[in-house]
Design a protein around this motif. Structure first.
Motif, short mmCIF file in Angstrom:
data_model
loop_
_atom_site.label_atom_id
_atom_site.label_comp_id
_atom_site.label_asym_id
_atom_site.label_seq_id
_atom_site.Cartn_x
_atom_site.Cartn_y
_atom_site.Cartn_z
N ILE A 60 0.86 -1.33 -0.05
CA ILE A 60 0.14 -0.09 0.12
C ILE A 60 0.62 1.21 0.04
O ILE A 60 1.68 1.24 0.89
CB ILE A 60 -0.99 0.05 1.19
N GLU A 61 0.90 1.94 -1.28
CA GLU A 61 1.64 3.25 -1.11
C GLU A 61 0.83 4.17 -0.25
O GLU A 61 -0.17 4.83 -0.84
CB GLU A 61 2.07 3.61 -2.34
N LYS A 62 1.31 4.88 0.73
CA LYS A 62 0.74 5.80 1.47
C LYS A 62 0.52 7.02 0.78
O LYS A 62 1.51 7.47 -0.07
CB LYS A 62 1.47 5.78 2.82
N MET A 63 -0.52 7.66 1.15
CA MET A 63 -0.45 9.23 1.02
C MET A 63 0.83 9.90 1.50
O MET A 63 1.44 9.16 2.46
CB MET A 63 -1.60 9.86 1.49
N HIS A 66 -2.95 7.28 -8.43
CA HIS A 66 -3.05 8.19 -7.15
C HIS A 66 -2.67 9.42 -7.31
O HIS A 66 -3.29 10.20 -6.51
CB HIS A 66 -2.60 7.37 -5.98
N THR A 67 -1.90 9.76 -8.24
CA THR A 67 -1.20 11.16 -8.06
C THR A 67 -2.12 12.21 -8.53
O THR A 67 -2.11 13.39 -7.75
CB THR A 67 -0.04 11.18 -9.01
N ASN A 127 -5.75 17.84 -4.21
CA ASN A 127 -5.73 17.55 -2.74
C ASN A 127 -7.11 16.61 -2.26
O ASN A 127 -7.91 17.05 -1.48
CB ASN A 127 -6.17 19.10 -2.35
N ILE A 128 -7.21 15.55 -3.24
CA ILE A 128 -8.09 14.52 -2.86
C ILE A 128 -7.52 13.17 -2.26
O ILE A 128 -6.47 13.10 -2.78
CB ILE A 128 -9.03 14.03 -4.09
N PRO A 129 -7.58 12.90 -1.04
CA PRO A 129 -7.08 11.76 -0.48
C PRO A 129 -6.71 10.67 -1.58
O PRO A 129 -7.99 10.30 -2.15
CB PRO A 129 -8.05 11.36 0.73
N GLY A 130 -5.83 10.02 -1.67
CA GLY A 130 -5.78 8.99 -2.77
C GLY A 130 -4.32 8.25 -2.47
O GLY A 130 -3.29 8.66 -2.03
N LEU A 131 -4.49 6.98 -2.61
CA LEU A 131 -3.38 6.06 -2.34
C LEU A 131 -3.56 4.94 -3.48
O LEU A 131 -4.19 4.65 -4.48
CB LEU A 131 -3.05 5.58 -1.20
#
Length: 570
Positions: free
Chosen positions: A360-363, A425-426, A432-436
Motif C-alpha cells: 500500500i503506497e501511502k499518501m 493516485h497522483t 488535494n483529494i485523499p488517494g493512495l
C-alpha cells in the motif's frame, strides 16, 4: 478466450449467495464480500487483456473497453444514454479524438548475418520493438552494427546507413543517432532489479517519441541477445537484418466509467481507477480485472438489497494518470464531491514467482521525508518530499488496517511504502483529494515481456479485490461510527509512531545526529497525526458527535509528544 465465453465465466461467478435483508448498521462487509469474490472474474479478465500489447486507441486497448462494457451490462449496469431516472447502476464510454496516431506491433525479428538462429523474434519477445517504432521494408533492413560505449563515441564514428548499438537508455541515443544518419538502434538497458543474468530472455519495453522520425526504428535487447551480439562484435565487423512490422493509424481515446449512485449523498463519491495501457499481465491487466470483479460484486449486493450505498461508488478504466486527471479536472462540481481515490496497479502477482510484495503506497506522510525504521522505499524509489507536500488523512491507516485484516484472515502478506508516485493516485493528490495506490514491487518481470498470465495469482486477486471493495463499502457508508473508529485507530497508531520515532531518534543522537533535527521528525509526526484526526470529520454532517473523542485523542497524542520531547532534548 473468446469474449462470449468469457462473459459467461465473468457473470457466472457472481450468481451464488443468498438474499436477505440486512440493516446497514449491522453489515459484515467482509463476510458478504468473501462469499462472492473468488477472483475468477478478475483472473479471466486478466487472461483476456494480457493477450494484447495495449496502447491508447489501439485494438487491444479498445477491445478491453468493450469487454468491460459487455461485462458491466451483464452485471446490471445500464448505458447512461439509455438509463431511466431510477437506474442507479450506470456506465458510459467516453470518446475523444486523438492528436496523434495510435500504434501496435505486428511482427519483428532480428538476425545476425551468418547465423542460422534469430537473435530475437517477437513471437517469444513481444517487447523487442520500441513503442512507436515504424515498420521496416518488408524485405527488412540489412546493415552494419556500430557499437558505441558512451555518448562521446558518437563524435568520432560514422553512422550513416548503419545501425547503432549501445548499452544505454534509447532516449539518450535517439536524437544523436538520427542526426548522424543511423537507420535504427539496438539497445540494452535492463535494471538490476529485473535480475537480467537470471531472466536472460526478458526485455523491458522501451519507447520512441510518439512523433518520431518516420523511418528510424528501435529494437530493445534481452540480456541473452545482448551478450551474443557483443561476442560477435568483439570478433569484428557484424551485420544484422531487422524485420519490423507495426501499424500506425488514426483512432480515438476511450475511457469507461461505471457508477453505483449513492442513495442519500449521491454527489459524494469514492473513485477507483485502473489503467489499461501497457503490455503486461500484472501491469496492469490485473488492475483492470480486479476492479471489474469489484464493480460486478458491488452491483450484485446492491441490486439484491444486501447492502446500501449512501455515497456514489465510481469505477474508472482508461489511460494511466491522464484519464484520472481528466475525470477530476473536467467537471469542477463533480470533483468537489470526490472524497477518496484508490488506484489499482499491479495487484495480482504470484509473489513466489515474481519476488514482489503487495504494497500500500501511502499518501505523503513524514516517512516520505525521513525514511527509516520499518519504512522502506521500493526499488522504484522516491524523492525526498517537503513538509508542504504532506497529506495528513485517516485514509492511510484506515486502508492499512482493513487490508491487514484480510491479510490475517488469508495468511497474506501486506506491507507499505512511503509515497513514490507514478500511477493513478497522483492526480487525486494533486487535486488535494485523499488517494493512495495498491500495487506490488519489487517484481523481477516488471515491464518485461515475461510479465504474462503465469505470473498472476487468482488468490492474490481475490485478496486485493476483497480488501479494496470492503474498504470502499465502508467509506461510502461512513458516518459517526466510522469517524469514531478512525479516531481510535489514529490515536493508537500515533502513540506507537511517536514511540518508534523517539527510539530511532535516541539511536541517531547516540551516533552523532543533531538532536534538533530529531525533534523536528517527532514534531512532524505529531502534527501529521493531529491533522489526520481532524480529517475524520469529513464524513459527518454534525461534528459535535465526535468532538469529545477527537479532543481526547489529541490530548493523549500531545501528552505523549511532550513526554518524548523532554526526554529527547534533555
Amino acid at each position: 478466450m473468446k469474449k462470449g465465453l468469457l462473459l459467461l465465466v465473468l457473470y457466472g461467478t457472481l450468481l451464488s449467495g443468498c438474499a436477505q435483508d440486512i440493516q446497514e448498521k449491522s453489515i459484515d462487509f467482509y463476510g458478504l464480500v468473501r462469499q462472492h469474490f473468488t477472483g475468477k472474474t478478475a483472473f479471466a479478465t486478466t487472461d483476456y487483456v494480457e493477450d494484447y500489447w495495449r496502447v491508447v486507441g489501439n485494438t487491444g486497448f479498445n477491445n478491453t473497453i468493450y469487454l468491460l462494457a459487455d461485462s458491466l451490462q451483464a452485471a446490471g449496469y445500464v448505458l447512461e444514454e439509455n438509463a431511466e431516472e431510477g437506474d442507479r447502476l450506470t456506465y458510459r464510454i467516453e470518446r475523444r479524438p486523438m492528436d496523434h496516431q495510435t500504434w501496435e506491433p505486428i511482427s519483428a525479428s532480428l538476425h545476425i548475418v551468418g547465423e542460422d538462429t534469430p537473435l530475437l523474434q517477437a513471437d517469444t519477445n513481444r517487447n523487442m520493438t520500441y513503442l512507436h517504432s515504424p515498420s521496416t521494408p518488408k524485405e527488412g533492413i540489412s546493415a552494419e552494427v556500430v557499437w558505441i560505449k558512451s555518448m562521446h563515441d558518437l563524435t568520432s564514428v560514422s553512422l550513416k546507413n548503419k545501425v547503432v548499438f549501445a548499452e544505454m537508455n534509447g532516449r539518450q541515443l535517439y536524437n544523436a543517432a538520427i542526426k548522424k544518419g543511423a537507420l535504427g538502434m539496438l539497445t540494452y538497458d535492463n535494471p538490476s532489479y529485473l535480475q537480467p543474468e537470471k531472466n536472460t530472455t526478458s526485455i523491458q519495453f522501451r519507447s520512441l517519441p510518439s512523433q518520431s522520425d518516420p523511418d528510424f526504428w528501435g529494437i530493445a535487447l534481452s540480456y541473452e541477445a545482448k551478450e551474443k551480439l557483443v561476442a560477435k562484435l568483439t570478433k569484428g565487423t557484424t551485420k544484422v537484418v531487422a524485420h519490423i512490422q507495426t501499424k500506425k493509424y488514426p483512432s480515438e481515446e476511450l475511457t469507461i466509467v461505471a457508477d453505483i449512485k449513492g442513495s442519500t449523498l449521491p454527489n459524494e463519491r469514492l473513485v477507483y481507477s485502473a489503467h489499461i495501457q501497457e503490455p503486461g499481465a500484472n501491469d496492469n491487466a490485473t488492475g483492470v480485472g480486479a476492479q471489474l470483479e469489484m464493480a460486478m460484486i458491488a452491483a450484485k449486493l446492491v441490486s439484491e438489497g444486501k447492502i446500501e450505498l449512501q455515497r456514489t461508488m465510481t469505477f474508472l478504466w482508461g489511460d494511466e494518470i491522464i484519464s484520472t486527471r481528466r475525470y477530476i479536472e473536467e467537471n469542477p462540481n463533480r470533483a468537489k464531491g470526490i472524497k477518496w481515490g484508490i488506484s489499482l496497479d499491479m495487484v495480482g502477482e504470484n509473489t513466489t514467482v515474481t519476488g514482489g510484495t503487495f504494497l500500500i503506497e501511502k499518501m505523503p506522510d513524514p516517512s516520505a521525508i525521513w525514511t527509516r525504521g520499518n519504512d522502506k522505499h521500493s526499488e522504484w524509489g522516491g524523492e525526498v518530499m517537503s513538509m508542504e507536500e504532506m497529506r495528513p488523512h485517516y485514509l492511510n491507516d484506515f486502508i492499512i488496517t482493513t487490508f491487514k485484516e484480510q491479510g490475517k484472515f488469508a495468511n497474506w502478506v501486506v506491507e507499505t511504502n512511503p509515497f513514490e508516485g507514478g500511477s493513478d493516485h497522483t492526480p487525486f493528490l494533486n487535486a488535494n483529494i485523499p488517494g493512495l495506490l495498491l500495487w506490488h514491487f519489487t517484481d523481477q518481470f516488471y515491464h518485461t515481456d515475461n510479465d504474462r498470465i503465469d505470473k498472476v495469482s487468482q488468490k492474490t486477486l481475490r485478496n486485493v479485490g476483497t480488501a479494496a471493495l470492503v474498504s470502499g463499502l465502508k467509506l461510502v457508508n461512513a458516518e459517526s461510527g466510522f469517524a469514531l473508529e478512525q479516531i481510535a485507530t489514529l490515536e493508537k497508531k500515533a502513540l506507537l509512531r511517536l514511540q518508534d520515532e523517539y527510539d530511532l531518534s535516541i539511536s541517531a543522537i547516540e551516533k552523532g545526529e543533531n538532536p534538533a533535527e530529531q525533534l523536528s521528525i517527532l514534531t512532524a509526526w505529531k502534527d501529521w497525526y493531529i491533522a489526520a484526526l481532524h480529517s475524520t470529520q469529513d464524513v459527518l454532517s454534525n461534528t459535535s458527535l465526535t468532538k469529545k473523542q477527537l479532543n481526547g485523542a489529541k490530548a493523549k497524542i500531545e501528552k505523549k509528544y511532550e513526554e518524548k520531547k523532554k526526554q529527547l532534548v534533555k
